[in-house]
Design a protein around this motif. Structure first.
Motif, PDB file in Angstrom:
ATOM      1  N   VAL A 140      -5.545   2.592   2.937  1.00 35.69           N
ATOM      2  CA  VAL A 140      -4.096   2.368   2.968  1.00 35.69           C
ATOM      3  C   VAL A 140      -3.489   3.186   1.829  1.00 35.69           C
ATOM      4  O   VAL A 140      -3.939   3.111   0.694  1.00 35.69           O
ATOM      5  CB  VAL A 140      -3.750   0.870   2.805  1.00 35.69           C
ATOM      6  CG1 VAL A 140      -2.243   0.666   2.802  1.00 35.69           C
ATOM      7  CG2 VAL A 140      -4.377   0.042   3.924  1.00 35.69           C
TER       8      VAL A 140
ATOM      9  N   ILE B 104       4.215   3.851   3.766  1.00 36.34           N
ATOM     10  CA  ILE B 104       2.827   3.377   3.735  1.00 36.34           C
ATOM     11  C   ILE B 104       2.109   3.967   4.953  1.00 36.34           C
ATOM     12  O   ILE B 104       2.630   3.902   6.076  1.00 36.34           O
ATOM     13  CB  ILE B 104       2.716   1.833   3.791  1.00 36.34           C
ATOM     14  CG1 ILE B 104       3.644   1.169   2.774  1.00 36.34           C
ATOM     15  CG2 ILE B 104       1.271   1.394   3.535  1.00 36.34           C
ATOM     16  CD1 ILE B 104       3.698  -0.369   2.881  1.00 36.34           C
TER      17      ILE B 104
ATOM     18  N   LEU C 155       4.050  -3.675   4.779  1.00 32.23           N
ATOM     19  CA  LEU C 155       2.583  -3.588   4.775  1.00 32.23           C
ATOM     20  C   LEU C 155       1.998  -4.355   5.962  1.00 32.23           C
ATOM     21  O   LEU C 155       1.125  -3.848   6.686  1.00 32.23           O
ATOM     22  CB  LEU C 155       2.032  -4.137   3.451  1.00 32.23           C
ATOM     23  CG  LEU C 155       0.504  -4.128   3.304  1.00 32.23           C
ATOM     24  CD1 LEU C 155      -0.039  -2.698   3.355  1.00 32.23           C
ATOM     25  CD2 LEU C 155       0.068  -4.788   1.995  1.00 32.23           C
TER      26      LEU C 155
ATOM     27  N   PHE D  47      -0.068   4.317  -0.278  1.00 31.20           N
ATOM     28  CA  PHE D  47       1.341   4.077  -0.615  1.00 31.20           C
ATOM     29  C   PHE D  47       1.929   5.400  -1.092  1.00 31.20           C
ATOM     30  O   PHE D  47       1.382   6.031  -1.999  1.00 31.20           O
ATOM     31  CB  PHE D  47       1.458   3.011  -1.713  1.00 31.20           C
ATOM     32  CG  PHE D  47       1.169   1.625  -1.204  1.00 31.20           C
ATOM     33  CD1 PHE D  47      -0.133   1.204  -0.991  1.00 31.20           C
ATOM     34  CD2 PHE D  47       2.211   0.747  -0.912  1.00 31.20           C
ATOM     35  CE1 PHE D  47      -0.403  -0.066  -0.496  1.00 31.20           C
ATOM     36  CE2 PHE D  47       1.958  -0.521  -0.424  1.00 31.20           C
ATOM     37  CZ  PHE D  47       0.646  -0.925  -0.214  1.00 31.20           C
TER      38      PHE D  47
ATOM     39  N   ALA E 260      -1.438   3.602   7.021  1.00 32.34           N
ATOM     40  CA  ALA E 260      -2.632   2.749   7.146  1.00 32.34           C
ATOM     41  C   ALA E 260      -3.589   3.376   8.157  1.00 32.34           C
ATOM     42  O   ALA E 260      -3.190   3.681   9.294  1.00 32.34           O
ATOM     43  CB  ALA E 260      -2.241   1.346   7.590  1.00 32.34           C
TER      44      ALA E 260
ATOM     45  N   ASN F  68       5.900  -6.191   1.321  1.00 26.94           N
ATOM     46  CA  ASN F  68       4.899  -6.980   2.050  1.00 26.94           C
ATOM     47  C   ASN F  68       5.142  -6.978   3.545  1.00 26.94           C
ATOM     48  O   ASN F  68       4.212  -6.890   4.343  1.00 26.94           O
ATOM     49  CB  ASN F  68       4.930  -8.429   1.549  1.00 26.94           C
ATOM     50  CG  ASN F  68       3.615  -8.786   0.916  1.00 26.94           C
ATOM     51  OD1 ASN F  68       2.650  -8.020   1.012  1.00 26.94           O
ATOM     52  ND2 ASN F  68       3.573  -9.935   0.264  1.00 26.94           N
TER      53      ASN F  68
END
Ligand code: NAD
Length: 368
Positions: A13, A26, A53, A15, A28, A50
């Motif tokens: 992951v 982000i 994410l 950032f 992933a 969050n």
């Protein structure tokens, strides 16, 4: 926060922070067993990091299954940009994003998703070749909703075959939710085949346009308002708008024998798949039915070939029949059977070596 337990199912992951352009993103990468990760880039004004994410972790895992089901030799990945697509875009922001994608050296390929357009990725593609789905005039494969809609048609045919024993489109009634890029094309094709439709869209102009078109076609169309679409007396529900539309409330409303449409994440919760199965409603798993667009962008990374895209998209028909057979043989719902089918495909290739050669070039014949 225990970061590693949050991302435990994922390989990587990243950032991405670029104060100069305001980029906060982000990336992933869920699983690269089948190939480099492939998945779109969503832009949304997420309330918290969050929330962003969680979204990117969920979506990238979904891409692993979608790629496995479509057998495209790519793995699962996704990216999100935290920001308002209506006011916070700039060419420089997408170039900065392109540089982060480039830093992954071919482990991640991306393109448009909700909140981003093919034109945004023209800017990103100046910094990296790991971009898909840009306009044809820039070397991309163009409008992905065309193969997506074709895949939905083949998904409906397979579903009709499983329920009624023949795969004809005509002679049945369909309830289509959403007449956007995909839903409108699906509706037109069904009308050409002589099917009868109920349709709903919050954009009334789309319904009116379809009603006008239907006047010259053998099928018929009746426009219904909003949530009435769930309760109409139709044979097949074709969701082509929102996710989460198969839920505790709508399941009680539905009178159909089958569900097959393009919307992503149709089941609000996993158990809704089992609920449909117990009620005798055949559910065509969304990520198999709506894979036509993915097939096209994945194909673009080899030597683009429209005929190959067509052949692979039509194969959605046989993949679905296989899933229905697994479901019947094992006594499990179709959503579970589809997940198992993908997990077995990934497991079977796990023991192959990495897709990178020693000089960090992808092994396969990917052109970009
Ligand atoms: P779109 O934005 O062009 O069309 C969506 C349509 O749904 C719009 O006409 C909108 O007015 C309508 N809509 C929104 N809320 C509604 C509601 N409550 N009731 C009825 N209609 C409503 O999107 P699209 O590209 O046609 O995609 C449709 C679905 O298929 C989405 O869930 C998308 O994620 C999924 N999908 C699309 C592709 C693709 O290639 N475009 C590929 C895979 C999956």
């Amino acid at each position: 926060m225990d970061v590693f337990s949050e991302i435990s199912g994922h390989e990587q992951v990243v950032f991405c922070n670029d104060p100069h352009t305001g980029l906060k993103a982000i990336i992933a990468i869920h699983n690269t067993t089948l190939g480099p990760a492939l998945g779109g880039c969503r832009m949304r004004p997420y309330a918290t990091v969050n929330e962003a994410l969680n979204d990117v972790l969920r979506l990238s895992k979904g891409m692993t299954y979608k790629c496995a089901a479509a057998d495209v030799d790519f793995g699962g990945g996704k990216s999100v940009i935290i920001g308002d697509p209506l006011g916070e875009k700039s060419p420089e922001l997408f170039r900065a994003f392109g540089q982060f994608v480039e830093s992954l050296k071919g482990r991640f390929y991306t393109g448009t998703d909700m909140g981003t357009t093919p034109e945004d990725f023209v800017h990103a593609s100046k910094e990296t070749q790991c971009i898909v789905g840009i306009p044809e005039e820039y070397g991309g494969s163009g409008d992905s909703s065309i193969p997506t809609a074709l895949g939905v048609i083949y998904g409906i045919k397979a579903t009709n075959k499983a329920v009624w024993g023949d795969d004809a489109l005509q002679g049945r009634t369909y309830a289509i939710q959403g007449l956007g890029k995909v839903g409108f094309k699906v509706a037109e094709r069904l009308l050409e085949e002589g099917a009868d439709l109920f349709v709903s869209d919050i954009n009334e102009a789309a319904c009116e346009l379809l009603v006008q078109k239907a006047k010259d076609l053998p099928g018929s169309v009746k426009s219904v308002r909003g949530e009435d679409i769930y309760g109409v007396s139709a044979d097949v529900f074709v969701p082509c708008a929102l996710g989460g539309i198969i839920n505790d409330w709508t399941i009680e409303e539905l009178k159909v024998k089958a569900i097959a449409g393009s919307a992503n994440n149709q089941l609000e919760r996993e158990e809704h798949g089992q609920d449909l199965w117990r009620r005798g409603i055949l559910y065509a798993p969304d990520y198999i039915v709506n894979a036509g667009g993915l097939i096209q962008v994945a194909d673009e990374l080899y030597e683009p070939n429209k005929q190959r895209v067509l052949t692979k998209t039509k194969a959605i028909y046989t993949s679905l029949l296989e899933v229905y057979k697994h479901s019947e043989d094992r006594g499990i719902c179709t959503a579970e059977a589809a997940d198992l089918f993908c997990e077995q495909r990934i497991e079977a290739r796990k023991h192959r070596s990495s897709f990178f050669t020693a000089d960090r070039k992808p092994k396969w014949n990917i052109k970009r």
